[in-house]
Design an enzyme around this catalytic site. Sequence first.
Site, PDB file in Angstrom:
ATOM      1  N   ALA A 113       0.874  -1.171   0.000  1.00 17.80           N
ATOM      2  CA  ALA A 113       0.000   0.000   0.000  1.00 17.80           C
ATOM      3  C   ALA A 113       0.915   1.225   0.000  1.00 17.80           C
ATOM      4  CB  ALA A 113      -0.910  -0.018   1.219  1.00 17.80           C
ATOM      5  N   ARG A 116      -0.850   6.851  -2.543  1.00 20.07           N
ATOM      6  CA  ARG A 116      -2.295   7.058  -2.353  1.00 20.07           C
ATOM      7  C   ARG A 116      -3.096   5.766  -2.239  1.00 20.07           C
ATOM      8  NH1 ARG A 116      -2.883  11.645  -7.014  1.00 20.07           N
ATOM      9  NH2 ARG A 116      -1.309  13.055  -6.175  1.00 20.07           N
ATOM     10  N   ALA A 226     -10.001 -12.798 -14.631  1.00 21.37           N
ATOM     11  CA  ALA A 226     -11.445 -12.773 -14.873  1.00 21.37           C
ATOM     12  C   ALA A 226     -11.791 -12.360 -16.308  1.00 21.37           C
ATOM     13  CB  ALA A 226     -12.104 -11.831 -13.871  1.00 21.37           C
ATOM     14  N   GLU A 293       3.014  -8.615 -14.423  1.00 21.38           N
ATOM     15  CA  GLU A 293       2.057  -9.652 -14.850  1.00 21.38           C
ATOM     16  C   GLU A 293       2.561 -10.425 -16.076  1.00 21.38           C
ATOM     17  OE1 GLU A 293      -2.306  -9.468 -14.203  1.00 21.38           O
ATOM     18  OE2 GLU A 293      -2.297  -8.980 -16.346  1.00 21.38           O
ATOM     19  N   ASP A 316     -14.238  -9.330 -11.286  1.00 25.36           N
ATOM     20  CA  ASP A 316     -14.523  -7.932 -11.606  1.00 25.36           C
ATOM     21  C   ASP A 316     -16.026  -7.808 -11.848  1.00 25.36           C
ATOM     22  OD1 ASP A 316     -14.815  -5.424 -12.560  1.00 25.36           O
ATOM     23  OD2 ASP A 316     -13.475  -5.649 -14.288  1.00 25.36           O
ATOM     24  N   LYS A 335     -11.127   1.175  -9.697  1.00 31.20           N
ATOM     25  CA  LYS A 335      -9.758   1.620  -9.997  1.00 31.20           C
ATOM     26  C   LYS A 335      -9.795   3.066 -10.489  1.00 31.20           C
ATOM     27  CE  LYS A 335      -8.298  -2.987 -11.401  1.00 31.20           C
ATOM     28  NZ  LYS A 335      -6.960  -3.225 -10.860  1.00 31.20           N
ATOM     29  N   TYR A 337      -7.595   5.277 -11.447  1.00 28.71           N
ATOM     30  CA  TYR A 337      -6.195   5.485 -11.790  1.00 28.71           C
ATOM     31  C   TYR A 337      -5.804   6.957 -11.907  1.00 28.71           C
ATOM     32  CZ  TYR A 337      -5.861   0.508 -12.970  1.00 28.71           C
ATOM     33  OH  TYR A 337      -5.851  -0.860 -12.937  1.00 28.71           O
TER      34      TYR A 337
HETATM   35  N1  UDP Z   1       0.694  -0.217  -5.748  1.00 34.00           N
HETATM   36  C1  UDP Z   1       0.761   0.720  -4.708  1.00 34.00           C
HETATM   37  N2  UDP Z   1       0.892   2.033  -5.034  1.00 34.00           N
HETATM   38  C2  UDP Z   1       0.972   2.485  -6.318  1.00 34.00           C
HETATM   39  C3  UDP Z   1       0.906   1.542  -7.351  1.00 34.00           C
HETATM   40  C4  UDP Z   1       0.748   0.193  -7.037  1.00 34.00           C
HETATM   41  O1  UDP Z   1       0.685   0.360  -3.547  1.00 34.00           O
HETATM   42  O2  UDP Z   1       1.102   3.706  -6.532  1.00 34.00           O
HETATM   43  C5  UDP Z   1       0.582  -1.642  -5.404  1.00 34.00           C
HETATM   44  C6  UDP Z   1      -0.816  -1.988  -4.892  1.00 34.00           C
HETATM   45  O3  UDP Z   1      -0.743  -3.074  -4.004  1.00 34.00           O
HETATM   46  C7  UDP Z   1      -1.516  -2.377  -6.164  1.00 34.00           C
HETATM   47  C8  UDP Z   1      -0.429  -3.147  -6.881  1.00 34.00           C
HETATM   48  O4  UDP Z   1       0.774  -2.442  -6.572  1.00 34.00           O
HETATM   49  O5  UDP Z   1      -2.683  -3.134  -5.908  1.00 34.00           O
HETATM   50  C9  UDP Z   1      -0.583  -3.256  -8.398  1.00 34.00           C
HETATM   51  O6  UDP Z   1      -0.945  -2.027  -8.967  1.00 34.00           O
HETATM   52  P1  UDP Z   1      -2.414  -1.799  -9.552  1.00 34.00           P
HETATM   53  O7  UDP Z   1      -3.402  -2.389  -8.638  1.00 34.00           O
HETATM   54  O8  UDP Z   1      -2.571  -0.341  -9.853  1.00 34.00           O
HETATM   55  O9  UDP Z   1      -2.318  -2.627 -10.906  1.00 34.00           O
HETATM   56  P2  UDP Z   1      -3.516  -3.282 -11.723  1.00 34.00           P
HETATM   57  O10 UDP Z   1      -4.432  -3.969 -10.771  1.00 34.00           O
HETATM   58  O11 UDP Z   1      -4.186  -2.187 -12.457  1.00 34.00           O
HETATM   59  O12 UDP Z   1      -2.818  -4.249 -12.652  1.00 34.00           O
HETATM   60 MN    MN Z   2      -4.702  -4.141  -8.761  1.00 33.54          MN
END
Ligand code: UDP
Ligand code: MN
Length: 344
Positions: A113, A116, A226, A293, A316, A335, A337
Site C-alpha cells: 500500500a 495514495r 477474470a 504480470e 470484476d 480503480k 487510476y
Molecule cells: N501499488 C501501490 N501504489 C501504487 C501503485 C501500485 O501500492 O502507486 C501496489 C498496490 O498493491 C496495487 C499493486 O501495486 O494493488 C498493483 O498495482 P495496480 O493495482 O494499480 O495494478 P492493476 O491492478 O491495475 O494491474
Molecule cells: Mn490491482
Amino acid sequence: MQIVIFLPLTLILITQPNVILASFLVLCVSPLWELRVLAWFLFLINFHLVRIKAMSVLYILLFFLIFCFRARPQVQTQAHWKAPIMWEGMFEPKLYDLTHNKAHSSVALTVFAVGRYLDAYLNTFLTSAERYFMLGLPVTYFIFTDLPEKVPNIKLGLGRSLKIVQIEKHSRWQDISMMRMKTISNTIESEIHHCCNYVFCFDVDQKFMGRFGSEALGDSVALLHAHYYKLPKERFTYDRNPKSKAFLQTGDFYYHAAIFGGLLKNVKNLTDSCYMSIMEDKKNNVEALWHDESHLNKYFFLYKPSRILSPEYCWDQSIYDKSDINVTRLIWAPKNYDTLRMNI
Ligand code: UDP
Ligand code: MN
C-alpha cells in the site's frame, strides 16, 4: 461418438428378446435336426448381441452421468498437467481445513500500500480479509508501505498478526508494481520463513466477499484472470516483444498477477526469477506490456502452477457474463487510476 455407435444397437435391443425366445422354442420342439442347429446358432448369436447391447446401454448411462452430473460441467476444472482449477462446488471446504489444521499450515499474506493506495484501499482490504481469509489458520499480514504511520489499526482475530515493513516509494507506478517481486523475495528470506509455510501475495485494490480458505493453498498457486478465462488463447495479452524476457508467443492460460502464492521456496523462486527478468529488461531498455504480470505469465508457463484459482477468487463485477461465478470470494475495488497513479 459413443452415441452414434450405441444408439442403433440400443434400438435393436427391444426386438432382440423375441428372436431369442423363438429360436429357443424351435430348439426345444422342432423334430428336424437342421432346424434345431439353425435355431441354436440364432439363439447363441442373439444372446451374445443382447449382452453387448446391455453393456452399451450401461456405457451410455455412465457417459451421461459423468458428463451431465459433474460438479461444474460448464467450466474447465483441470489443467492439462492435472492441476486442479478451483471452482465452487468442486471441493469440500471442511476437509481442506481439517487437513491443513492437522499439518499446522500457517499463511503469510503480503500486500503493498504505497502512496495514495494506502488511504484508498488498505482499510477495506484488511477488514474484509479478517472476515474471510484463511479463517482457522494462523495468518500473518505483511504490509509494505512508505507511510507506516498511516496503516489503519485493525482489530485482529485470534492467531492472526500484522507486521508493517517500511519501503521506498518508486516514482513510477509501474516500478512500484514490478519491484514488489524483489521485496517479497527478501522478506521471505528475512522474516516470513520464521512464521509461515505458505505465502500469498495480493494487490491491495480488492475486497474479500466470501470464504477464501485453505482450499486455495498449494505448492504453487496461480489465478485465472477474470477478463481472459473465457477468451481464446490468441487474445491473451502476453508480452509479444521478443526483446523482453517476458516474451511469450502462446501459453496455457492468462494468469492475473493480483494474487499468487504457494510454499515459501516456490514463491521465492518465482519472485527471484521475475525480478531477474525485470532487471534484465531494464538493462536492455525494454518494459513488458503488463509489467510484472507479463513476467509472471512467462514464469507460470515455464514452471506450471500446481493449483489454479478460478475467477471466483478475484472477480470484476463490471463483467456482464457472470454465469460461471457461483460465489464471489473477492472482488476488484474501483480503480480510480487518474487520481491514484501520479506519473500518468
Ligand atoms: N501499488 C501501490 N501504489 C501504487 C501503485 C501500485 O501500492 O502507486 C501496489 C498496490 O498493491 C496495487 C499493486 O501495486 O494493488 C498493483 O498495482 P495496480 O493495482 O494499480 O495494478 P492493476 O491492478 O491495475 O494491474
Ligand atoms: Mn490491482
